[in-house]
Motif scaffolding. Structure first.
Motif, PDB file in Angstrom:
ATOM      1  N   PRO A 292      15.440  16.229   2.816  1.00 39.16           N
ATOM      2  CA  PRO A 292      14.420  16.021   1.608  1.00 39.16           C
ATOM      3  C   PRO A 292      14.469  14.757   0.555  1.00 39.16           C
ATOM      4  O   PRO A 292      13.672  14.571   0.242  1.00 39.16           O
ATOM      5  N   VAL A 293      15.770  14.766   0.620  1.00 37.82           N
ATOM      6  CA  VAL A 293      16.197  13.452  -0.426  1.00 37.82           C
ATOM      7  C   VAL A 293      15.651  12.168   0.390  1.00 37.82           C
ATOM      8  O   VAL A 293      15.000  11.325  -0.664  1.00 37.82           O
ATOM      9  N   ALA A 294      15.648  12.227   1.509  1.00 34.48           N
ATOM     10  CA  ALA A 294      15.026  11.170   2.356  1.00 34.48           C
ATOM     11  C   ALA A 294      13.552  10.879   1.948  1.00 34.48           C
ATOM     12  O   ALA A 294      12.979   9.860   1.865  1.00 34.48           O
ATOM     13  N   TRP A 295      12.916  12.000   2.209  1.00 33.17           N
ATOM     14  CA  TRP A 295      11.452  11.863   1.887  1.00 33.17           C
ATOM     15  C   TRP A 295      11.247  11.693   0.728  1.00 33.17           C
ATOM     16  O   TRP A 295      10.151  10.923   0.297  1.00 33.17           O
ATOM     17  N   VAL A 296      11.802  12.181  -0.270  1.00 33.24           N
ATOM     18  CA  VAL A 296      11.549  11.683  -1.647  1.00 33.24           C
ATOM     19  C   VAL A 296      11.909  10.179  -2.035  1.00 33.24           C
ATOM     20  O   VAL A 296      10.976   9.656  -2.614  1.00 33.24           O
TER      21      VAL A 296
ATOM     22  N   GLU B 297       0.876  -1.215   0.020  1.00 34.05           N
ATOM     23  CA  GLU B 297      -0.100  -0.147   0.212  1.00 34.05           C
ATOM     24  C   GLU B 297       0.941   1.254   0.090  1.00 34.05           C
ATOM     25  O   GLU B 297       2.099   1.197   0.332  1.00 34.05           O
ATOM     26  N   TYR B 298       0.124   2.389  -0.237  1.00 36.27           N
ATOM     27  CA  TYR B 298       1.238   3.633  -0.440  1.00 36.27           C
ATOM     28  C   TYR B 298       0.740   4.412   1.024  1.00 36.27           C
ATOM     29  O   TYR B 298      -0.462   4.564   1.558  1.00 36.27           O
ATOM     30  N   PRO B 299       1.799   4.702   1.611  1.00 38.17           N
ATOM     31  CA  PRO B 299       1.783   5.371   2.886  1.00 38.17           C
ATOM     32  C   PRO B 299       1.347   6.762   3.085  1.00 38.17           C
ATOM     33  O   PRO B 299       2.482   7.623   3.288  1.00 38.17           O
ATOM     34  N   ARG B 300       0.117   7.157   2.542  1.00 36.66           N
ATOM     35  CA  ARG B 300       0.146   8.428   2.508  1.00 36.66           C
ATOM     36  C   ARG B 300       0.018   9.331   3.875  1.00 36.66           C
ATOM     37  O   ARG B 300       0.629  10.182   3.917  1.00 36.66           O
ATOM     38  N   ARG B 301      -0.370   8.646   5.055  1.00 35.83           N
ATOM     39  CA  ARG B 301      -0.058   9.480   6.135  1.00 35.83           C
ATOM     40  C   ARG B 301       1.250   9.421   6.561  1.00 35.83           C
ATOM     41  O   ARG B 301       1.407  10.562   7.292  1.00 35.83           O
ATOM     42  N   GLU B 302       2.145   8.556   6.473  1.00 36.91           N
ATOM     43  CA  GLU B 302       3.434   8.697   6.882  1.00 36.91           C
ATOM     44  C   GLU B 302       4.174   9.698   5.930  1.00 36.91           C
ATOM     45  O   GLU B 302       5.044  10.348   6.380  1.00 36.91           O
ATOM     46  N   VAL B 303       3.902   9.449   4.735  1.00 34.39           N
ATOM     47  CA  VAL B 303       4.467  10.480   3.845  1.00 34.39           C
ATOM     48  C   VAL B 303       4.005  11.806   4.249  1.00 34.39           C
ATOM     49  O   VAL B 303       5.042  12.996   3.887  1.00 34.39           O
ATOM     50  N   LEU B 304       3.023  12.177   4.449  1.00 33.38           N
ATOM     51  CA  LEU B 304       2.572  13.717   4.914  1.00 33.38           C
ATOM     52  C   LEU B 304       3.144  14.215   6.232  1.00 33.38           C
ATOM     53  O   LEU B 304       3.581  15.141   6.286  1.00 33.38           O
ATOM     54  N   ILE B 305       3.240  13.047   7.183  1.00 33.18           N
ATOM     55  CA  ILE B 305       3.955  13.444   8.473  1.00 33.18           C
ATOM     56  C   ILE B 305       5.273  13.698   8.367  1.00 33.18           C
ATOM     57  O   ILE B 305       5.716  14.652   8.901  1.00 33.18           O
ATOM     58  N   THR B 306       5.978  12.837   7.570  1.00 34.55           N
ATOM     59  CA  THR B 306       7.340  12.966   7.429  1.00 34.55           C
ATOM     60  C   THR B 306       7.689  14.192   6.734  1.00 34.55           C
ATOM     61  O   THR B 306       8.795  14.904   6.805  1.00 34.55           O
ATOM     62  N   GLY B 307       6.732  14.660   5.571  1.00 33.28           N
ATOM     63  CA  GLY B 307       6.977  15.739   5.034  1.00 33.28           C
ATOM     64  C   GLY B 307       7.120  16.860   5.652  1.00 33.28           C
ATOM     65  O   GLY B 307       7.903  17.761   5.558  1.00 33.28           O
ATOM     66  N   VAL B 308       6.031  16.930   6.548  1.00 32.85           N
ATOM     67  CA  VAL B 308       5.838  18.461   7.704  1.00 32.85           C
ATOM     68  C   VAL B 308       7.103  18.239   8.373  1.00 32.85           C
ATOM     69  O   VAL B 308       7.818  19.237   8.700  1.00 32.85           O
TER      70      VAL B 308
END
Length: 359
Positions: free
Chosen positions: A101-105, A70-81
């Motif tokens: 930012p590289v890790a987040w990407v 699955e795609y981790p939408r919540r985790e991507v949003l939290i780690t992005g912020v």
């Protein structure tokens, strides 16, 4: 020779830790910022460290979600912020700070289309460049390289997973086919012999007298009881679990590069109807593989109003040759045997097989 399942699990763990390993990049950024002679204030470094603790936990959870499919939408949003706040706090050291930012990407571009991955990468570069204009080229280079490597490695995992799932599904289908062959042979050979024994015994009982007649009638009774038991066994072997069949069919289709969407009713179906639907799903999926260049398939089972409706549709059907295949003919006969109706044909660029069966 190593077990394939063991190698598969090892590769799964390696992929998980590889994806989760991206969480180390922000910590390297923090270490680089601390070691810089012009490092930020201590309170900033402390806040960044606290943010990275939460960042790491969410990142690892996101990696686990990605590997599970699955795609981790919540985790991507939290780690992005969190990553954005940490990046702003140590932005003066723009080269070490790039690890955030590289890790987040590297996490955000997994399990998305190529276009969406490019947009995510460009968005990250745009945000970082707006904060630190002098680092635009460096951020674009690092983000592009790490993002591509992350997608490539994960693509390898998805190929292996699809092959593994497809192999398991084909194994289950082969077992089911063997069970059906066995049931046919038992019914045709043993059932026919027992029927003949019962008829002959009845005839012998009529011709005999006294105890001989009683014994022959007993033989007739035993033969008929055995025949009933064999028919019960055969019915059990011919019963196919609809849920298991749908999972196997989806695995085979996805292993062939065809996405498969399932819609199932909440209410349970009768054993007879469920078995028939399993047969129809199997035959329809075979037609999708053989007679189309499909990229998407949809299987829908709806129950209501005294009937059950099965719909199997796929895109990119091949041109019809003008004659109905034996598979469709066989499905029509099976559906008609239960008082139902089956239709098949192209509609709005899709090939649709629809069966309506009385519930």
């Amino acid at each position: 020779m190593t077990d394939i399942s063991t190698d598969y699990q090892r590769l799964r763990r390696a992929t998980l830790w590889s994806v989760a390993g991206g969480a180390t990049l922000p910590w390297l950024s923090l270490v680089g910022a601390v070691g810089d002679p012009a490092r930020p204030a201590v309170w900033r470094l402390v806040v960044v460290a606290l943010l990275l603790v939460v960042f790491t936990v969410c990142y690892v959870r996101g990696a686990r979600t990605v590997v599970q499919g699955e795609y981790p939408r919540r985790e991507v949003l939290i780690t992005g912020v969190l990553g954005l706040i940490a990046f702003v706090l140590i932005r003066e050291q723009f080269i070490p700070a790039a690890g955030i930012p590289v890790a987040w990407v590297a996490l955000a571009v997994l399990r998305v289309s190529k276009l969406r991955a490019v947009l995510i990468g460009l968005g990250a570069v745009a945000v970082c460049s707006a904060i630190v204009p002098m680092g635009v080229f460096f951020y674009a280079l690092m983000g592009g390289m790490v993002g591509w490597l992350s997608r490539f490695q994960f693509w390898f995992w998805t190929v292996v997973k699809a092959a593994h799932d497809g192999r398991e599904a084909l194994t289950k289908l082969a077992v089911t086919e063997e069970r059906l062959r066995f049931s046919r042979d038992m019914h045709d050979i043993v059932g026919h012999s027992l029927s003949a024994i019962a008829v002959k015994s009845e005839l012998a009982a009529r011709l005999a007298t006294g105890e001989a007649a009683k014994e022959m009638m007993e033989v007739r009774r035993l033969a008929r009881d055995s025949l009933k038991e064999i028919r019960a066994v055969v019915r059990g072997y011919r019963t196919v679990d609809l849920g298991a069949e749908l999972r196997s069919v989806r695995a085979v289709l996805e292993a062939a590069g065809i996405s498969c969407a399932l819609e199932l009713p909440q209410d349970g179906l009768s054993e007879e109807v469920s078995t028939l639907l399993a047969w129809l799903v199997r035959e329809s999926s075979t037609n999708v593989l053989r007679h189309s260049a499909a990229t998407a398939c949809r299987i829908r089972v709806a129950a209501g109003a005294g009937e059950v409706e099965l719909t199997v549709s796929n895109d990119n059907p091949k041109p019809s040759r003008g004659t109905a295949g034996t598979g469709l003919t066989g499905m029509s006969e099976r559906v008609a045997a239960l008082g139902g109706v089956l239709t098949a044909g192209e509609s709005k660029g899709e090939f649709v097989v629809r069966a309506r069966i009385p519930a």
